[in-house]
Design an enzyme around this catalytic site. Structure first.
Site, PDB file in Angstrom:
ATOM      1  NE  ARG A 243      -3.739  -2.364   1.714  1.00 22.55           N
ATOM      2  CZ  ARG A 243      -4.253  -3.309   2.625  1.00 22.55           C
ATOM      3  NH1 ARG A 243      -4.252  -3.369   3.880  1.00 22.55           N
ATOM      4  NH2 ARG A 243      -5.393  -4.326   2.028  1.00 22.55           N
ATOM      5  CE1 TYR A 362      -3.012  -0.080  -7.866  1.00 20.29           C
ATOM      6  CE2 TYR A 362      -3.233  -1.681  -9.731  1.00 20.29           C
ATOM      7  CZ  TYR A 362      -2.730  -0.290  -9.095  1.00 20.29           C
ATOM      8  OH  TYR A 362      -1.700   0.359  -9.836  1.00 20.29           O
ATOM      9  CD  GLU A 363      -0.705  -3.517  -4.081  1.00 20.07           C
ATOM     10  OE1 GLU A 363      -0.224  -3.309  -2.738  1.00 20.07           O
ATOM     11  OE2 GLU A 363      -0.092  -3.733  -4.710  1.00 20.07           O
ATOM     12  N   GLY A 364      -6.397  -3.248  -1.740  1.00 24.64           N
ATOM     13  CA  GLY A 364      -7.235  -2.744  -0.980  1.00 24.64           C
ATOM     14  C   GLY A 364      -8.388  -1.550  -1.406  1.00 24.64           C
TER      15      GLY A 364
END
Ligand code: CAA
Length: 379
Positions: A243, A362-364
């Protein structure tokens, strides 16, 4: 408190800026239009050491800190977020965890090739029915002697067809929920491993996003990273660092769009003067620059905490949440400053606006970052 970058940081920043202008900028519009992976540019990035920046030199890495990594990500993302996401995945989601938790044998066999950029890696967590809800893994791996038999489907995998080495998260004991999840190193070309369809995307169109299918793939038990059941924690820890990379990407997209808007506003005349002389545009530029600077502070702080060996899960979620929202706001405003020109490809800002959106997903997603942040607050 010292806000100054070191000589080494400035050198990395300058090298990335130069590379982005000379090697990424030419052809970036065509690669976006044709959804073409920047293969040659990634090869050059490997030569410059951008694919394993933080890995120890004994495993062919650059031995640099996280601040250097975010500086490079920011500069490359100003021009080409498709190239920078391939770099981010290789550094943060693949090399980092392998170096921290991989066995010596795994590091020798896989990490060295990944860190040098000889091959690309992919991180395979998301599934058709397990995106934000990452504990609901359907991909399964059953132990049979010295092997695991892997079955399942992964979705939206960055570097999906261009990677050679894949870190695959799978259930090894469904009765244990997220404590029954493990992570495996899988090589391209193994029987039963098929690269599925390429996604036709709104943004980061040059990045290579595929679904992956695993049918009775024989994975050596020696390719499990850490203990059985460690896979979910492994994935979460990996994403904490990932992140920071995506936050730096969002920051770069925002800064790239802002720089274009600033330059354009000084050239374009309306009502007898450059539009930068109109307060309507000045206020936009002021807001864009302020938001970017605030995002930059969050990104650098998260990177700095990681370098200090402090807990950075909370800071990385904050940086990603805020920087991705800034990327979206600033790119929309950059298109607005450009007026009609902003709506056509030649001026780059429409691409940056489309690219910005993925940083909120993306990536949460932003919602996941809020969950991570609020859980930290309420702990
Ligand atoms: N850091 C470390 N550990 C964490 C963590 C974090 N940020 N978040 C959760 N965990 C741990 C918890 O401590 C817990 O461990 P214990 O049981 O040992 O206490 C375990 O993980 C399970 O946590 P929860 O009970 O909180 O699980 P949950 O199901 O309620 O929610 C979640 C967890 C935070 C929502 C998580 O599922 C999540 O982060 N989801 C988003 C997944 C994601 O980011 N996907 C992106 C895909 S990768 C990608 O996009 C790559 C690409 O191609 C660019």
């Amino acid at each position: 408190m010292n806000f100054q970058l070191t000589e080494e940081h400035l050198a990395v920043q300058q090298a990335a800026r130069e590379f982005a202008k000379t090697e990424l900028l030419p052809g970036v519009i065509e690669r976006d239009t044709e959804a073409k992976f920047p293969k040659e540019q990634i090869r050059q990035m490997a030569e410059l050491g951008f694919l394993g920046m933080m890995v120890d030199p004994s495993y062919n890495g650059g031995g640099m800190d996280t601040i250097s990594y975010v500086l490079a990500m920011e500069e490359l993302s100003k021009i080409d977020a498709s190239a920078s996401v391939a770099m981010s995945v290789n550094n943060s989601l693949v090399c980092w965890g392998l170096e921290k938790y991989g066995s010596e044998e795994q590091k020798e066999k896989y990490l060295k090739r990944l860190a040098s950029g000889e091959v690309l890696g992919a991180f395979c967590l998301s599934e058709p029915e397990a995106g934000s809800d990452a504990t609901s893994q359907r991909t399964e791996a059953h132990k049979e002697g010295d092997f695991y038999i892997l079955n399942g489907t992964k979705n939206w995998i960055t570097n999906g067809s261009t990677a050679s080495i894949y870190l695959v998260i799978a259930q090894t004991d469904p009765s244990k929920g997220h404590k029954g999840i493990s992570c495996f190193i899988v090589e391209k070309g193994w029987d039963g491993f098929v690269v599925g369809k390429k996604e036709d995307k709104l943004g980061i169109r040059g990045s290579d996003t595929h679904s992956l299918m695993f049918t009775d793939v024989k994975v050596p038990a020696a390719n499990r990273i850490g203990d059985e059941g460690f896979g979910f924690t492994y994935a979460m820890e990996t994403l904490n660092g990932g992140r920071i990379g995506i936050a730096a990407q969002a920051l770069g997209i925002a800064a790239g769009a802002y720089e274009l808007a600033l330059a354009y506003s000084k050239e374009r005349k309306a009502f007898g003067k450059p539009i930068s002389q109109h307060q309507a545009i000045q206020f936009k530029l002021a807001d864009m620059a302020t938001q970017i600077e605030a995002a930059r502070m969050l990104v650098y702080k998260a990177a700095w905490l990681k370098d200090q060996g402090e807990d950075y899960s909370h800071a990385s979620a904050m940086a990603k949440l805020y920087a991705s929202e800034v990327a979206m706001n600033v790119t929309v405003e950059a298109v607005q400053v450009h007026g009609g020109y902003g709506f056509v490809k030649e001026y780059h800002v429409e691409r940056l606006m489309r690219d910005a959106k993925i940083t909120q997903i993306y990536e949460g997603t932003s919602e996941i970052q809020r969950i991570v942040i609020s859980r930290g607050l309420l702990k």
